[in-house]
Write an enzyme that holds these catalytic residues in place. Structure first.
Site, PDB file in Angstrom:
ATOM      1  CG  LEU A  36      -1.224  -1.457   0.470  1.00 16.87           C
ATOM      2  CD1 LEU A  36      -2.440  -1.719  -0.410  1.00 16.87           C
ATOM      3  CD2 LEU A  36      -0.456  -0.249  -0.068  1.00 16.87           C
ATOM      4  CG  ASP A  37       0.643   3.235   5.596  1.00 19.10           C
ATOM      5  OD1 ASP A  37       1.039   2.412   6.437  1.00 19.10           O
ATOM      6  OD2 ASP A  37       1.386   4.050   5.024  1.00 19.10           O
ATOM      7  N   PRO A  38      -3.686   2.281   6.202  1.00 18.06           N
ATOM      8  CG  PRO A  38      -4.471   2.327   8.403  1.00 18.06           C
ATOM      9  CD  PRO A  38      -3.205   2.401   7.600  1.00 18.06           C
ATOM     10  NE  ARG A 206       3.045   6.086   6.110  1.00 19.03           N
ATOM     11  CZ  ARG A 206       3.281   5.754   7.381  1.00 19.03           C
ATOM     12  NH1 ARG A 206       3.091   6.636   8.343  1.00 19.03           N
ATOM     13  NH2 ARG A 206       3.702   4.549   7.684  1.00 19.03           N
TER      14      ARG A 206
END
Length: 311
Positions: A36-38, A206
């Site tokens: 998971l991205d920040p 994204r």
């Protein structure tokens, strides 16, 4: 053992969560089943000690997301990390128009990953090259979008709802009471789509935000993301990272979405010895599941191994 389902907080990387888990659980052997991205929150499944062997069977699971897609502003990172790199006038849109566009993304797709991603190209992480000012042509990859539903169209991400609850089928919906999610600081006031997505492994939300904007004729970025499910694990059963030290976790058999074969003592011994025992009653090997993966457990319920069973 065991497997833990955590609720990753905002502004931590998946590696940050793994590092904290190692400290709290007093082990170096911790892995996760999907980054998971920040700036994303939600379900991050951790496998600890011997359970790290399960990652290979779980990282290909489908995943569910709530995504906020802001229109009229694009960023190089494709999310709210920014800064804004391009802008465009957003036309008047209605829910029917937007859902028609979303429908075009359902099913098998070819998707170009973000420049700011952990994909390796010629031994270098794409994000490292991007931060150094280099542009790497990342090839499109096949992905699968099972469902993509518009939950609402709002004047800005600030005006979009943040409280949700799952329906009986596990699809999270806007609700008056339930879970309230935090979002990154917005990059401005831009018209925002709120979508629910069920996607196959390897799908970048994204990139999906970028592509949906392009289909609508405007730049776009992902202004918020919550993973509500990874494989069989939903957010409703997740624990905070801080609670890991006292959380019970799940044993391997409950973590795997595989058929389970209860082995006899004789079969268990042969499997431990690396043998491929015959199934005398049918005159063939083990079980007839056409090449499917099977979790084999011995009499006391402990997982022995995962095998590929052929007819």
């Amino acid at each position: 053992m065991p497997v833990y389902v955590t609720d990753k907080p905002l502004n931590l990387t998946s590696h940050d969560v793994v590092a904290r888990a190692r400290r709290l659980l007093h082990t170096k052997r911790v892995g996760h089943t999907g980054t998971l991205d920040p700036l994303a929150t939600g379900v991050l499944v951790l496998c600890v000690n011997d359970s790290t062997k399960l990652v290979q069977f779980m990282e290909q699971d489908s995943k569910d997301y709530l995504g906020y897609i802001s229109l009229g502003a694009g960023t190089k990172t494709l999310d709210a990390e920014g800064p804004i790199s391009e802008t465009g006038e957003v036309p008047s849109l209605n829910a029917e128009q937007v859902q028609a566009v979303l429908n075009g993304f359902q099913g098998p797709q070819m998707q170009v990953p973000p420049q700011y991603s952990a994909i390796q190209v010629n031994g270098q992480r794409a994000y490292a090259a991007a931060r150094a000012g280099e542009h790497i042509e990342l090839p499109a990859r096949p992905v699968l979008l099972h469902e993509l539903t518009l939950l609402g169209l709002y004047g800005s991400v600030q005006a979009a709802p943040r409280t949700f609850a799952p329906d009986p089928e596990g699809r999270w919906q806007v609700a008056d009471t339930g879970r309230t999610f935090g979002l990154p600081e917005p990059l401005g006031e831009f018209p925002t789509l709120l979508v629910w997505a069920r996607v196959g492994s390897g799908t970048y939300i994204r990139s999906l935000a970028r592509d949906i904007g392009a289909a609508l004729g405007v730049p776009a970025h992902l202004s918020g993301l919550v993973r509500t499910r990874a494989g069989r694990f939903g957010l409703e059963g997740a624990v905070t990272v801080e609670a890991l030290e006292t959380a019970p976790g799940l044993d391997d058999l409950k973590a795997l979405s595989l058929p389970i074969l209860a082995a006899t003592p004789d079969l268990a011994l042969k499997l431990r010895q690396g043998k491929r025992p015959e199934w005398a009653e049918a005159g063939r090997f083990l079980v007839t599941l056409g090449g499917a993966l099977v979790a084999v457990a011995d009499g006391d319920g402990q997982t022995l191994k995962v095998v590929r069973a052929w007819a």
